[in-house]
Design an enzyme around this catalytic site. Structure first.
Site, PDB file in Angstrom:
ATOM      1  N   ARG A  65       0.830  -1.204   0.000  1.00 47.62           N
ATOM      2  CA  ARG A  65       0.000   0.000   0.000  1.00 47.62           C
ATOM      3  C   ARG A  65       0.867   1.258   0.000  1.00 47.62           C
ATOM      4  NH1 ARG A  65      -3.574   2.158   4.792  1.00 47.62           N
ATOM      5  NH2 ARG A  65      -4.816   3.730   3.719  1.00 47.62           N
ATOM      6  N   HIS A  69       0.754   4.255  -2.760  1.00 52.65           N
ATOM      7  CA  HIS A  69       0.484   5.638  -2.367  1.00 52.65           C
ATOM      8  C   HIS A  69       1.636   6.555  -2.748  1.00 52.65           C
ATOM      9  CE1 HIS A  69      -3.135   5.501   0.526  1.00 52.65           C
ATOM     10  NE2 HIS A  69      -3.142   4.390  -0.205  1.00 52.65           N
ATOM     11  N   ASP A  70       2.848   6.036  -2.732  1.00 51.21           N
ATOM     12  CA  ASP A  70       3.996   6.852  -3.139  1.00 51.21           C
ATOM     13  C   ASP A  70       3.940   7.140  -4.639  1.00 51.21           C
ATOM     14  OD1 ASP A  70       6.512   8.193  -2.760  1.00 51.21           O
ATOM     15  OD2 ASP A  70       7.486   6.471  -3.683  1.00 51.21           O
ATOM     16  N   GLY A  75       4.792  10.443  -8.220  1.00 50.28           N
ATOM     17  CA  GLY A  75       5.713   9.496  -8.823  1.00 50.28           C
ATOM     18  C   GLY A  75       6.427   8.670  -7.775  1.00 50.28           C
ATOM     19  N   ASP A  77       8.976   8.244  -5.826  1.00 50.99           N
ATOM     20  CA  ASP A  77      10.117   9.071  -5.428  1.00 50.99           C
ATOM     21  C   ASP A  77      10.320   9.147  -3.915  1.00 50.99           C
ATOM     22  OD1 ASP A  77       7.977  10.602  -4.656  1.00 50.99           O
ATOM     23  OD2 ASP A  77       8.413  12.305  -5.976  1.00 50.99           O
ATOM     24  N   HIS A 198      -5.280  -6.672  -2.751  1.00 50.42           N
ATOM     25  CA  HIS A 198      -6.222  -6.793  -1.636  1.00 50.42           C
ATOM     26  C   HIS A 198      -6.455  -8.247  -1.236  1.00 50.42           C
ATOM     27  CE1 HIS A 198      -8.260  -2.570  -2.035  1.00 50.42           C
ATOM     28  NE2 HIS A 198      -7.000  -2.509  -1.655  1.00 50.42           N
ATOM     29  N   ASP A 251      -9.440 -10.252   2.375  1.00 53.04           N
ATOM     30  CA  ASP A 251      -9.797 -11.572   1.844  1.00 53.04           C
ATOM     31  C   ASP A 251     -10.018 -12.483   3.047  1.00 53.04           C
ATOM     32  OD1 ASP A 251      -9.888 -14.147   0.850  1.00 53.04           O
ATOM     33  OD2 ASP A 251      -7.896 -14.099  -0.071  1.00 53.04           O
TER      34      ASP A 251
END
Length: 331
Positions: A65, A69-70, A75, A77, A198, A251
């Site tokens: 995750r 999100h990065d 980008g 980075d 997920h 799951d």
């Protein structure tokens, strides 16, 4: 006449270079980038994150995750790694949607960085460490192992204001998500493959409570949910407003294995988040859900390719970035 012609040609070269900037940066990545400067980089990262995963089994899902999100904001980075405690302003990490990013994932990257600074000082970027850690942890859980192209530089800035509108929300429709992913160069097929992450991890009840409470239907829940599953969620999340840490596995069948069960769950009404269920309900993405539910090999192959594509989004190379000595502090 020669001088204006040269100027025109020079201008065209500049235009082409500007138009192909991000792609050109991604093209400079290489699997052998550290072959001379830090030849043991992959082994060092692998050893560190394996130990962290053994100590804290939530590390793998959290790191996946964190990587997503990065890459999706400014980008790949490492801008999401910057700590609010180390900055005078509000970095990406302090944005509302990032507040639930797990500490174990940040710690895994920090530990790998410490080990690499001891072995190869000032050489390996935090962005590359995060990309390698995400790949290694997927493999540890039984998922595919794939080559990671390296050479990313770390961002010089991180701003929480960049986050809004760049990350999918848990109540998004599949169509809206497709538009968002397309802006990053990710196709619907790649989007569905990435959603397969997920198959591990968990979500807090607040992220799906609107699906299990307050519906004016028999049972009071989203009718697309499996009734038995919905009742179990209603019971398990009953105190979530008092205790926001209550969470449920994404799951529920094989929560600790990286497999195709996430996709098999969706047609059965066992998708936890509204954005998960939406992938089955939307015809353009349903075909890919069915494909991966029926064929683990197809899912693994497409997931690996999509992760490589994700890892090239908005990368910075050369003078576009830096190699931070400490991942949570801007240089």
């Amino acid at each position: 006449m020669a001088t204006p012609l040269r100027r025109l040609l020079f201008s065209l070269v500049l235009l082409v270079a500007a138009a192909g900037g991000p792609g050109a940066a991604a093209a400079r990545l290489s699997t052998s980038y550290y072959s001379r400067s830090c030849p043991r980089v992959e082994q060092i990262v692998s050893d560190v994150v394996a130990a962290k995963q053994q100590a804290n089994p939530s590390t793998a899902a959290g790191t996946l995750r964190l990587f997503f999100h990065d890459c999706f904001v400014s980008g790949c980075d490492a801008s999401v790694l910057v700590s609010p405690l180390s900055s005078d302003s509000s970095p990406e990490r302090s944005a509302e949607i990032n507040l639930s990013l797990p500490g174990a994932a940040f710690d895994a990257v920090a530990r790998a960085k410490t080990a690499l600074e001891a072995a190869c000082p000032g050489t390996v970027s935090c962005a590359d460490i995060l990309a390698l850690a995400a790949r290694d942890l997927v493999a540890i859980l039984g998922g595919p192992r794939f080559p990671v192209h390296l050479g990313r530089r770390d961002a010089r800035r991180s701003d929480a204001r960049d986050v809004e509108g760049n990350l999918p929300r848990t109540n998004m429709s599949a169509r809206a998500m497709s538009v968002l992913f397309a802006r990053k160069g990710i196709t619907p097929r790649e989007m569905v493959a990435l959603a397969g992450a997920h198959t591990v991890g968990f979500s807090h009840c607040s992220e799906f409570a609107h699906r299990v409470y307050g519906y004016k239907t028999p049972g009071g829940h989203d009718p697309s949910l499996n009734p038995s599953f919905a009742r179990a969620l209603q019971s398990s999340c009953a105190g979530y407003e008092r205790d926001p840490t209550i969470s449920i596995f994404n799951d529920i069948v094989t929560p600790r294995d990286f497999d195709e069960l996430y996709f098999r769950n969706l047609p059965r009404g066992l998708g936890l988040l509204a954005s998960d269920a939406a992938l089955w309900e939307y015809p353009p993405t349903r075909a890919f859900v069915q494909r991966y539910a029926d064929n683990r090999t197809a899912f693994f192959e497409d997931f690996a390719a999509a992760m490589q594509k994700l890892g090239s989004v908005g990368v910075k190379t050369g003078r576009q970035g830096v190699v931070r000595r400490q991942c949570d502090v801007l240089d």
